[in-house]
Structures are given as structure tokens and as C-alpha cells.
Design a protein around this motif. Structure first.
Motif, PDB file in Angstrom:
ATOM      1  N   HIS A   1       3.077  -8.618 -29.262  1.00 22.35           N
ATOM      2  CA  HIS A   1       3.551  -9.388 -30.404  1.00 22.35           C
ATOM      3  C   HIS A   1       4.712 -10.280 -29.996  1.00 22.35           C
ATOM      4  N   ASP A   2       4.992 -10.317 -28.690  1.00 25.63           N
ATOM      5  CA  ASP A   2       6.101 -11.127 -28.197  1.00 25.63           C
ATOM      6  C   ASP A   2       5.565 -12.455 -27.665  1.00 25.63           C
ATOM      7  N   LEU A   3       5.844 -13.535 -28.382  1.00 27.82           N
ATOM      8  CA  LEU A   3       5.328 -14.838 -27.971  1.00 27.82           C
ATOM      9  C   LEU A   3       5.896 -15.280 -26.625  1.00 27.82           C
ATOM     10  N   GLY A   4       7.111 -14.815 -26.295  1.00 28.37           N
ATOM     11  CA  GLY A   4       7.699 -15.159 -25.000  1.00 28.37           C
ATOM     12  C   GLY A   4       6.866 -14.576 -23.864  1.00 28.37           C
ATOM     13  N   VAL A   5       6.430 -13.341 -24.036  1.00 26.93           N
ATOM     14  CA  VAL A   5       5.583 -12.695 -23.033  1.00 26.93           C
ATOM     15  C   VAL A   5       4.226 -13.390 -22.979  1.00 26.93           C
TER      16      VAL A   5
ATOM     17  N   PRO B   1       0.835  -9.894 -35.980  1.00 27.22           N
ATOM     18  CA  PRO B   1       1.807  -8.924 -36.477  1.00 27.22           C
ATOM     19  C   PRO B   1       1.244  -7.497 -36.427  1.00 27.22           C
ATOM     20  N   SER B   2       2.115  -6.508 -36.652  1.00 25.79           N
ATOM     21  CA  SER B   2       1.652  -5.118 -36.708  1.00 25.79           C
ATOM     22  C   SER B   2       0.553  -4.999 -37.754  1.00 25.79           C
TER      23      SER B   2
ATOM     24  N   SER C   1       9.854 -16.414 -36.731  1.00 31.29           N
ATOM     25  CA  SER C   1      10.689 -15.224 -36.596  1.00 31.29           C
ATOM     26  C   SER C   1      11.021 -14.940 -35.130  1.00 31.29           C
ATOM     27  N   TRP C   2      10.599 -15.825 -34.240  1.00 30.20           N
ATOM     28  CA  TRP C   2      10.859 -15.616 -32.811  1.00 30.20           C
ATOM     29  C   TRP C   2      12.238 -16.157 -32.481  1.00 30.20           C
TER      30      TRP C   2
ATOM     31  N   LEU D   1       4.970 -16.058 -36.919  1.00 31.90           N
ATOM     32  CA  LEU D   1       5.408 -15.462 -35.652  1.00 31.90           C
ATOM     33  C   LEU D   1       6.401 -16.375 -34.942  1.00 31.90           C
ATOM     34  N   LEU D   2       6.126 -17.678 -34.976  1.00 35.46           N
ATOM     35  CA  LEU D   2       7.037 -18.633 -34.323  1.00 35.46           C
ATOM     36  C   LEU D   2       8.374 -18.697 -35.046  1.00 35.46           C
TER      37      LEU D   2
ATOM     38  N   ALA E   1       3.528 -16.446 -23.679  1.00 37.79           N
ATOM     39  CA  ALA E   1       3.685 -17.754 -23.041  1.00 37.79           C
ATOM     40  C   ALA E   1       3.788 -17.606 -21.526  1.00 37.79           C
TER      41      ALA E   1
END
Lengths: 249, 256
Positions: A190-194, A43-44, A234-235, A231-232, A196
Motif C-alpha cells: 500500500h506504499d506508493l513509494g515502494v 487500501p486495506s 494521503s501519501w 492514495l496519492l 514506484a
């Protein structure tokens, strides 16, 4: 792993704001191998940018060691800060190779090839950085970071503000790069999609400490840390019904 | 205040004769969230600037009319927008945190330019509560640097909902927030829209966020409306072409 490691940070502790200020990294140990892309998520305020700055040798360590190649490419979070506002884009992209000892003609050739490979047309080369769009500037900053054949690339949120198409193009570009040459990449996001899409290994940071290190599959299936779980959770998924129910929670 | 907005025959030009935005008609539903989605350069932000009456200040040439309640506002007039821009229509930039100056307390900056003090009080307390922000006495003592980026973003949102706008335009309000803070902001916006019955235009290229917040979606491509309807249309296979934003979003949506 047989590949040599290009970045080794061991037990680092950092107080970036001076001796009296709080520790922002502690007991921080991380390695990146040649040809590997490692995502650093959190996170930030977790200390991600501080970790990158420590890896780049921009911060004095209170404890621990950093071993990194002399030639490294640093992509700052705001691409404009990678450029001298008075210089043309081409001049800024030529500079790293000159600093690394290349003769002027070679450095210039290299910078042009790099800008071309990043699809920046020669119409833009003589412009100053402020006259480029956000996406163009991002690509120019990457050209500059790659211009001296770095053994290690440190990228701070390189996809922030890019649309999904540009994000995916950047991800593909880094895959090609690590396949064709052999730099190690530490990629903060902070983007889990990126994370991954780009990385084999994901390191989760919270409060200046590494709380988890796993592949994205492991992380998604079985997060061990509270930070990864948050993080997951809130994704948002790309699914109207599920995304809306998350918002209603 | 819930009231209708309608855009008719809007065309916006920058340097060339090709319009960057060409909308014969657009009528967002009052009191709902309409997401303006599309790739970079599709005209999303230009549409936001048009609705907020900002085009004359952006060096654009524009024709067309925006109807707001009983007002008919031609886009090429600055004069007719006086008293509308900043009152009936509020616009929130991408990084509201940067809109606050560090040297003055937050509350005063949030209420800047709002004359109707008495009316504000009650509404302000409610909106601050909905947004999960401290109460007015504390905000009047605190400075912007004492808050996180997410809180400042929510503060900018609350001030956009004061005193009684018809339309709020939010341009990529979550672009610089991490996922927990983005979700938090999205929840705040949906609650504020319900509370204040405002028509909200949410401009974004984040299709995951669009799916979560939209009551209605307008998908722009090269300045024109390519598709419009329920949020589910964002995942419509007809938009799923290689190098399209729908395709890229799907490839970047693996983790869960």
C-alpha cells in the motif's frame, strides 16, 4: 510485449469465506510477464491478499481462470508463517527444491547459496525461525520462496515493518533477480513509494475490482480513479512544510 | 498534565558489554511530540521501553535515571516504578489491535485498570470525539472484531491518554496501516496531544511521517544521539550517506 506471460488471471470472481459470503474479487483480469514486476496497490480490504491467494491457486474460483506456473514462490505477509516453527531455517529453505524433485544434496547446496546471497550468515542457518530478527526472517522467507527457481513470485507486503534501508535493499534485490533470471513478480503493497521504486506497472485495486492500471508516472501525474487519488493524496512527501500542511488539513 | 521528563546517564545492555543505548541526557519538551527516529537496531524501541519502565521485563541490564516530575526513577529498580508504569507513563505497542481480546466489548477493555471512574466520563467523551470514535454507549456494546485496524489503533491511543498520563510512548503506531489510515491516525495523535497536553514520544523509521508529526526530532544511530533538533534536520545533507536511512527514504519518496 514479446516476453511470455507467466501469470494470467481472467475474469476471476472469488468468495474466499464460502458460498454465502460476499465476493471479494470480481471481473478480475491481470497478467504478469516474465521478468516483469507488477505492483498491486490499494487500501486495506481492497482484496490484494485475496488476489495473490487466487493467483497461487489457494482459493477456489467461482468464475474465471488462473494460469500460473507450477513452480511459484509465495511470500506471505508475516514471514514467520512461511516456516515450520520446529524446523531449522536451513531445513525450511531446502524443502521447496526437494518438493520440486531435486535430490537432497543439490537442494541443500542451493538453499545454502540462496541464504548466502541474501546475506544470512551460516551462524543463523540451524536456528529456528523464532530466533531470527524480523529483517533476517524476511530475507530467509525470500530465500525459501526463491529456492525452487520459481517462474512467478507472489509477494504480499514484503516491505511491511522494514526500515527504509532494508526496503531499498529488497527492492534492489528484486531488480537484480528479474534481470539475472526471469521470474515475473506480483508485489502487493500500500506504499506508493515502494511501488514506484520496484515496479514498471501499477495496478490499483478497490472493492475487489481493478480500477486503474498505469505506470507510476502516469498515475502520479493523472490519476483516473478515486482510489488512486485518495492514495496519492494521503501519501506524505519527504518535505517538512508540505507534510505538515497535509496533517493540518 | 504537562510535566517534564528527563533521562540522565541512561545505558542499556543486552548480552554484550557494548550498550545498545547510551544517552548522557535527553529532555523531551513537555506537551509536544518528540520523534525518535533512526534505522532498525539504533535503539529506538529500547528507548521506548526504558521510558515506559519495561526494561526489567525485557531481560535488559540498565543504569541511569528517568526523572518524571518529582519522581526520580532508577532504571534498575522495578519497585520504584510501581504506580508509575501504566499511570503516569503509557506505552502503545506496534499493533494495538492485537492487544484487545475478541470476547469482551471494547469500552471495558479501553478502561481496564483505570479506577477514577467519575473523572473519566467527561474526558472520555472528549477524547473519543477527537479520535472520531463512537460514543461510550455504543463502544460498550461493540466488540473489537466489529472495527477496522485503524479504528482499533485509535481506540488504543485514546485509552493511553486516560486518565491523565504525563508521557505517552507510541512505537511505530502507523506501521501496519495504509496511507489514508496512517494520515488519519497522525491527525488524531496531534489533536490528542494538543487536547491533553501530554508529552508524546513517537518512535519511527518512517522519515516522511516523522517530518509531518514532529515538533522535535532525536535521530539515533547505534544507540547514540547522532542529531537532534527541528524536524528539518532529518533531511540534513550531513546525514545523507549511501546506505543511510535518509538516503533510502529519499529514494523511496518519488511519487509526488
Amino acid at each position: 510485449m514479446s516476453a511470455p506471460n507467466v501469470l494470467q488471471i481472467s475474469d476471476a470472481a472469488v468468495r474466499p469465506a464460502g458460498p454465502e459470503s460476499p465476493l471479494v474479487l470480481q471481473g478480475f483480469t491481470l497478467s504478469v510477464f516474465a521478468g516483469e514486476i507488477v505492483a498491486l496497490v490499494g487500501p486495506s480490504g481492497a482484496g490484494k491478499t485475496t488476489a495473490l491467494r487466487a493467483a497461487a491457486g489457494l482459493l477456489t474460483l467461482e468464475e474465471g481462470t488462473v494460469r500460473a506456473p507450477k513452480r511459484l514462490g509465495y511470500l506471505p505477509q508475516h514471514p514467520l508463517t512461511a516456516f515450520d516453527p520446529r524446523w531449522s531455517v536451513l531445513r525450511s529453505v531446502t524443502e521447496p527444491a526437494l518438493l520440486a524433485g531435486a535430490i537432497k544434496g543439490d537442494a541443500l547446496e542451493k538453499a545454502k547459496r540462496m541464504l548466502e546471497s541474501l546475506r544470512l550468515s551460516d551462524m543463523l542457518w540451524e536456528r529456528r525461525p523464532a530466533a531470527l530478527s524480523g529483517g533476517q526472517l524476511r530475507r530467509a522467507a525470500i530465500a525459501r520462496a526463491l529456492a525452487a527457481d520459481p517462474g512467478l513470485i507472489l509477494a504480499d507486503e514484503p516491505t511491511a515493518g522494514l526500515d527504509p534501508v532494508a526496503t531499498l535493499q529488497l527492492v534492489d534485490l528484486f531488480h537484480q533477480l528479474t534481470e539475472s533470471r526471469d521470474p515475473g513478480v506480483l508485489w502487493v503493497t500500500h506504499d506508493l513509494g515502494v511501488a514506484a521504486a520496484v515496479a514498471e506497472r501499477v495496478i490499483v485495486l478497490e472493492g475487489g475490482r481493478i480500477v486503474e492500471s498505469a505506470t507510476m508516472e502516469q498515475l502520479a501525474a493523472q490519476p483516473r480513479s478515486e482510489t488512486a487519488r485518495s492514495l496519492l493524496e494521503s501519501w506524505l512527501p519527504l518535505d517538512v512544510t508540505r507534510a505538515r500542511s497535509m496533517l493540518a488539513d | 498534565m504537562t510535566a517534564g521528563m528527563k533521562l540522565t546517564d541512561v545505558r542499556v545492555y543486552y548480552s554484550s558489554n557494548e550498550p545498545v543505548l547510551d544517552l548522557p541526557i535527553l529532555e523531551p519538551e513537555p506537551g509536544k511530540i518528540t520523534v525518535i527516529a533512526g534505522p532498525t537496531g539504533s535503539g529506538k524501541s529500547t528507548l521506548g521501553h526504558a521510558v515506559a519502565g519495561l526494561l526489567p521485563f525485557m531481560g535488559a541490564r540498565a543504569v541511569g535515571t528517568i526523572h518524571l516530575g518529582e519522581h526520580a526513577l532508577p532504571l534498575d529498580s522495578v519497585r520504584k516504578w510501581r504506580g508509575i508504569c501504566g499511570k503516569l507513563v503509557r506505552w502503545i505497542p506496534q499493533e494495538p489491535a492485537r492487544a484487545f481480546t475478541a470476547t469482551r466489548p471494547l469500552l471495558g477493555q479501553m478502561l481496564e485498570g483505570i479506577e477514577d471512574d467519575l473523572k473519566i466520563n467527561e474526558q472520555l467523551v472528549t477524547l473519543l470525539e477527537v479520535a472520531g470514535l463512537p460514543d461510550p454507549p455504543e463502544l460498550s456494546r461493540s466488540y473489537p472484531f466489529e472495527f477496522s485496524g485503524g479504528m482499533l489503533q485509535r481506540a488504543a491511543l485514546v485509552s493511553a491518554f486516560l486518565p491523565d498520563p504525563m508521557i505517552v510512548v507510541a512505537d511505530e503506531p502507523t506501521a501496519h496501516l495504509d496511507p489514508p489510515r496512517s494520515l488519519d491516525l497522525a491527525r488524531t495523535v496531534t489533536r490528542l496531544v494538543r487536547q491533553a497536553s501530554v508529552t508524546l514520544l513517537w518512535i519511527t523509521h518512517d522519515l516522511r511521517m516523522a517530518s509531518a508529526v514532529a515538533d522535535h526530532v532525536v535521530f539515533l544511530s547505534e544507540g547514540r544521539i547522532e542529531a537532534e533538533g527541528e524536524p528539518g534536520l532529518l533531511l540534513d545533507p550531513s546525514l545523507y550517506e549511501p546506505l543511510s536511512i535518509v538516503y533510502a527514504s529519499a529514494r523511496l519518496a518519488q511519487p509526488l
